[in-house]
Design an enzyme around this catalytic site. Structure first.
Site, PDB file in Angstrom:
ATOM      1  N   HIS A 306      66.577  72.916  62.067  1.00 26.78           N
ATOM      2  CA  HIS A 306      66.592  73.474  63.459  1.00 26.78           C
ATOM      3  C   HIS A 306      67.968  73.890  63.805  1.00 26.78           C
ATOM      4  O   HIS A 306      68.949  73.157  63.740  1.00 26.78           O
ATOM      5  CB  HIS A 306      66.105  72.648  64.380  1.00 26.78           C
ATOM      6  CG  HIS A 306      65.726  73.349  65.605  1.00 26.78           C
ATOM      7  ND1 HIS A 306      66.545  73.729  66.570  1.00 26.78           N
ATOM      8  CD2 HIS A 306      64.290  73.979  65.898  1.00 26.78           C
ATOM      9  CE1 HIS A 306      65.781  74.657  67.638  1.00 26.78           C
ATOM     10  NE2 HIS A 306      64.565  74.554  67.181  1.00 26.78           N
ATOM     11  N   ASP A 363      57.184  72.761  64.103  1.00 31.65           N
ATOM     12  CA  ASP A 363      56.129  73.212  62.931  1.00 31.65           C
ATOM     13  C   ASP A 363      55.751  72.154  62.194  1.00 31.65           C
ATOM     14  O   ASP A 363      54.560  72.783  61.324  1.00 31.65           O
ATOM     15  CB  ASP A 363      56.468  74.345  62.549  1.00 31.65           C
ATOM     16  CG  ASP A 363      56.945  75.611  63.555  1.00 31.65           C
ATOM     17  OD1 ASP A 363      55.968  75.802  64.238  1.00 31.65           O
ATOM     18  OD2 ASP A 363      57.897  76.141  63.633  1.00 31.65           O
TER      19      ASP A 363
HETATM   20  N1  CMC Z   1      64.790  73.356  53.516  1.00 35.06           N
HETATM   21  C1  CMC Z   1      65.764  73.510  52.732  1.00 35.06           C
HETATM   22  N2  CMC Z   1      67.149  73.606  53.319  1.00 35.06           N
HETATM   23  C2  CMC Z   1      67.186  74.068  54.513  1.00 35.06           C
HETATM   24  C3  CMC Z   1      66.621  74.016  55.162  1.00 35.06           C
HETATM   25  C4  CMC Z   1      65.052  73.690  54.737  1.00 35.06           C
HETATM   26  N3  CMC Z   1      64.018  73.853  55.776  1.00 35.06           N
HETATM   27  N4  CMC Z   1      66.742  74.211  56.664  1.00 35.06           N
HETATM   28  C5  CMC Z   1      68.141  74.395  56.554  1.00 35.06           C
HETATM   29  N5  CMC Z   1      68.351  74.267  55.051  1.00 35.06           N
HETATM   30  C6  CMC Z   1      69.655  74.253  54.524  1.00 35.06           C
HETATM   31  C7  CMC Z   1      70.509  75.640  54.317  1.00 35.06           C
HETATM   32  O1  CMC Z   1      70.082  76.031  53.064  1.00 35.06           O
HETATM   33  C8  CMC Z   1      71.637  75.227  54.538  1.00 35.06           C
HETATM   34  O2  CMC Z   1      72.507  74.752  53.506  1.00 35.06           O
HETATM   35  P1  CMC Z   1      73.855  75.045  52.729  1.00 35.06           P
HETATM   36  O3  CMC Z   1      74.753  74.470  53.893  1.00 35.06           O
HETATM   37  O4  CMC Z   1      73.888  74.250  51.588  1.00 35.06           O
HETATM   38  O5  CMC Z   1      74.050  76.490  52.753  1.00 35.06           O
HETATM   39  C9  CMC Z   1      71.894  74.349  55.607  1.00 35.06           C
HETATM   40  O6  CMC Z   1      70.664  73.656  55.512  1.00 35.06           O
HETATM   41  C10 CMC Z   1      72.033  74.810  57.151  1.00 35.06           C
HETATM   42  O7  CMC Z   1      70.819  75.854  57.244  1.00 35.06           O
HETATM   43  P2  CMC Z   1      70.730  77.158  58.085  1.00 35.06           P
HETATM   44  O8  CMC Z   1      69.866  78.258  57.279  1.00 35.06           O
HETATM   45  O9  CMC Z   1      72.471  77.904  57.924  1.00 35.06           O
HETATM   46  O10 CMC Z   1      70.572  76.873  59.531  1.00 35.06           O
HETATM   47  P3  CMC Z   1      70.022  77.709  60.601  1.00 35.06           P
HETATM   48  O11 CMC Z   1      70.369  77.162  61.746  1.00 35.06           O
HETATM   49  O12 CMC Z   1      70.472  79.098  60.360  1.00 35.06           O
HETATM   50  O13 CMC Z   1      68.552  78.059  60.438  1.00 35.06           O
HETATM   51  C11 CMC Z   1      66.035  77.303  60.573  1.00 35.06           C
HETATM   52  C12 CMC Z   1      67.436  76.954  61.117  1.00 35.06           C
HETATM   53  C13 CMC Z   1      65.170  76.722  61.279  1.00 35.06           C
HETATM   54  C14 CMC Z   1      65.885  78.935  60.262  1.00 35.06           C
HETATM   55  C15 CMC Z   1      66.109  76.553  58.944  1.00 35.06           C
HETATM   56  O14 CMC Z   1      66.558  75.173  59.089  1.00 35.06           O
HETATM   57  C16 CMC Z   1      64.955  76.846  58.299  1.00 35.06           C
HETATM   58  O15 CMC Z   1      64.807  77.782  57.333  1.00 35.06           O
HETATM   59  N6  CMC Z   1      63.985  76.030  58.380  1.00 35.06           N
HETATM   60  C17 CMC Z   1      62.718  76.227  57.587  1.00 35.06           C
HETATM   61  C18 CMC Z   1      61.670  77.092  58.419  1.00 35.06           C
HETATM   62  C19 CMC Z   1      61.236  76.631  59.822  1.00 35.06           C
HETATM   63  O16 CMC Z   1      60.865  75.594  59.577  1.00 35.06           O
HETATM   64  N7  CMC Z   1      61.479  77.300  60.937  1.00 35.06           N
HETATM   65  C20 CMC Z   1      60.879  76.824  62.282  1.00 35.06           C
HETATM   66  C21 CMC Z   1      61.959  76.494  63.244  1.00 35.06           C
HETATM   67  S1  CMC Z   1      61.452  75.468  64.718  1.00 35.06           S
HETATM   68  C22 CMC Z   1      60.415  76.321  65.412  1.00 35.06           C
HETATM   69  C23 CMC Z   1      60.636  77.890  65.868  1.00 35.06           C
HETATM   70  O17 CMC Z   1      62.051  77.989  66.109  1.00 35.06           O
HETATM   71  O18 CMC Z   1      59.885  78.741  65.511  1.00 35.06           O
END
Ligand code: CMC
Length: 428
Positions: A306, A363
């Site tokens: 998140h 989720d």
């Molecule tokens: N599985 C594997 N790796 C992950 C995940 C995941 N679910 N989430 C983040 N990471 C890794 C990402 O690859 C990155 O690694 P590195 O530092 O080595 O490059 C690190 O963690 C930071 O992630 P980010 O993508 O830079 O973080 P963000 O704040 O931009 O993204 C997020 C947040 C929610 C989009 C992301 O965690 C994600 O894609 N999660 C899976 C999709 C999901 O469950 N979304 C629902 C969010 S909650 C409800 C909503 O908002 O609707």
């Protein structure tokens, strides 16, 4: 005295005011940065940018806190009432009995769809994605409610808000029935908000769907937990669209489009598909975790991570407990709950997830609970949208009521070519 930060650029010093929120969050006010220094701020995914000051919802990602108008989310879990939570978010305090009765009454009075809107469902393919139908139909509602394009007072805002919150569940249920080729079931004015939605989803002519209190409570809880989450992607979208002076219907329709994305509300569908794949034997939990960690693989562990929470999402905690409760009450099991527990256990013991503070988000368990209620997977994100609507309306209203609101218009750092000369077609 206002605290100030000093920015030193070359041999010049610039003072930037520091703003402080009621929970102590501090922000650098850069609204005059360009005027003072000629520089703009670069924050591509807005991770460090406050779009507004807001009194609606407080989150603390480090401590795992979520509060609606100051009330911790956990306090809504005992006797969940989505309509009351919606009023609280929109109007800023808990409603008195007569205020809640008026709000509910307006919703009952406006639960039907105009026949023109209803006919729209006949002209889309049966497999039309329900989120596409939802955003189109919310937008289309504006054709029938032009009297709400300008909302001058709280009374007219309430009229418009109740139409949206009431009709969204009718639209959602009709799109589900349409996809199955089943007759539409009209709302029953005797039923409460969530029971009425379940009735429209699952009753058939001459056979009323039986709704247990437990299931009704579970749906109320799901909607409440999704009702607002401050400046998430869809809510920011609603604010940006609203800042241009767009009406409430158009702004909320834009929110639905943003929510549809798989990194946002669409994640609940991805979680379910992942759990089902594991259940069918197409992937083991260990392989799933390995794939999520593999940087050459675009796969992510859906329902984990998140932007704000660096700890367990408090909504996921409540939903996990609700799953256990509902299944205990139903005396049946869902193998997907065991798989979800296993994935969580593996992830939380793995340095990849621990080091990056990746925990279950809202989720991860919501789909299992929706499935227990009987909601099909293609309606999960629609249910998220029904829940999120009061939050979108509350933000739209807060911005609309703020006399300092201006159109939101970010800047960019241009990286394209410098000036070129147009080359006529025959010379290219
Ligand atoms: N599985 C594997 N790796 C992950 C995940 C995941 N679910 N989430 C983040 N990471 C890794 C990402 O690859 C990155 O690694 P590195 O530092 O080595 O490059 C690190 O963690 C930071 O992630 P980010 O993508 O830079 O973080 P963000 O704040 O931009 O993204 C997020 C947040 C929610 C989009 C992301 O965690 C994600 O894609 N999660 C899976 C999709 C999901 O469950 N979304 C629902 C969010 S909650 C409800 C909503 O908002 O609707």
């Amino acid at each position: 005295m206002t605290e100030k930060a000093i920015l030193i650029l070359g041999d010049r010093r610039h003072e930037l005011p520091v703003l402080t929120g009621t929970e102590g969050e501090r922000a650098l006010d850069i609204s005059k940065l360009r005027e003072q220094t000629g520089l703009i701020a670069y924050d591509p995914s807005l991770g460090n940018t406050a779009l507004c000051r807001s009194e609606i919802t407080f989150t603390d990602g480090e401590r795992g806190i979520l509060r609606y108008r100051g009330i911790p989310i956990e306090q809504f879990a005992d006797k969940p009432d989505f309509v009351e939570a919606a009023w609280l978010l929109i109007f800023g305090r808990l409603p008195r009995r007569e205020e809640l009765a008026k709000f509910s009454g307006l919703m009952t009075a406006n639960e039907l769809l105009h026949e023109g809107v209803r006919h729209q469902f006949q002209h889309v393919p049966p497999d039309a994605p329900p989120m596409a139908l939802l955003s189109a139909t919310l937008s289309n509602l504006a054709c029938y409610h032009q009297e709400f394009f300008s909302l001058g007072d709280e009374e007219s805002l309430e009229e418009a808000a109740t139409r949206l919150i009431s009709k969204v569940r009718t639209i959602a249920a009709f799109s589900h029935r349409r996809s199955l080729g089943m007759p539409f079931i009209y709302p029953d004015p005797k039923l409460r908000y969530c029971a009425n939605f379940l009735h429209m989803m699952f009753s058939i002519p001459y056979r009323q769907y039986h709704i247990s209190q437990e299931v009704e409570d579970a749906l109320n809880l799901i909607f409440i937990l999704h009702a607002d989450h401050e400046l998430n992607c869809s809510t920011s979208t609603v604010r940006i669209v609203g800042s241009a002076g767009a009406n409430l219907f158009a702004s909320c329709a834009a929110g639905v489009c943003a929510l549809w994305g798989s990194l946002h509300g669409g994640a609940n569908v991805e979680v379910m598909e992942m759990l089902e794949r594991i259940s069918r034997g197409g992937l083991s939990p260990e392989e799933c975790i390995r794939a999520a960690k593999d940087k050459t693989n675009p796969f992510r562990l859906h329902g984990f991570g998140h932007r704000v929470y660096r700890r367990y999402d408090p909504r996921a905690k409540i939903l996990k407990a609700a799953c256990e409760r509902v299944f205990a009450g139903m005396e049946r099991k869902d193998p997907l709950l065991d798989i979800a527990r296993k994935l969580e256990e593996l992830a939380l013991a793995d340095p990849y997830f621990v080091d990056r503070n990746l925990y279950p988000n809202v989720d991860f368990y919501s789909g299992i609970l929706l499935r227990a209620i009987g909601i099909p997977t293609n309606m999960f994100t629609v249910c998220f949208a029904i829940g999120r609507l009061p939050g979108w309306i509350a933000h739209w209203k807060e911005q609309h009521d703020d006399p300092n609101t201006k159109i939101q218009r970010p800047r960019q750092i241009y990286t394209g070519p410098n000036e070129l000369t147009y080359v006529p077609m025959e010379k290219r």
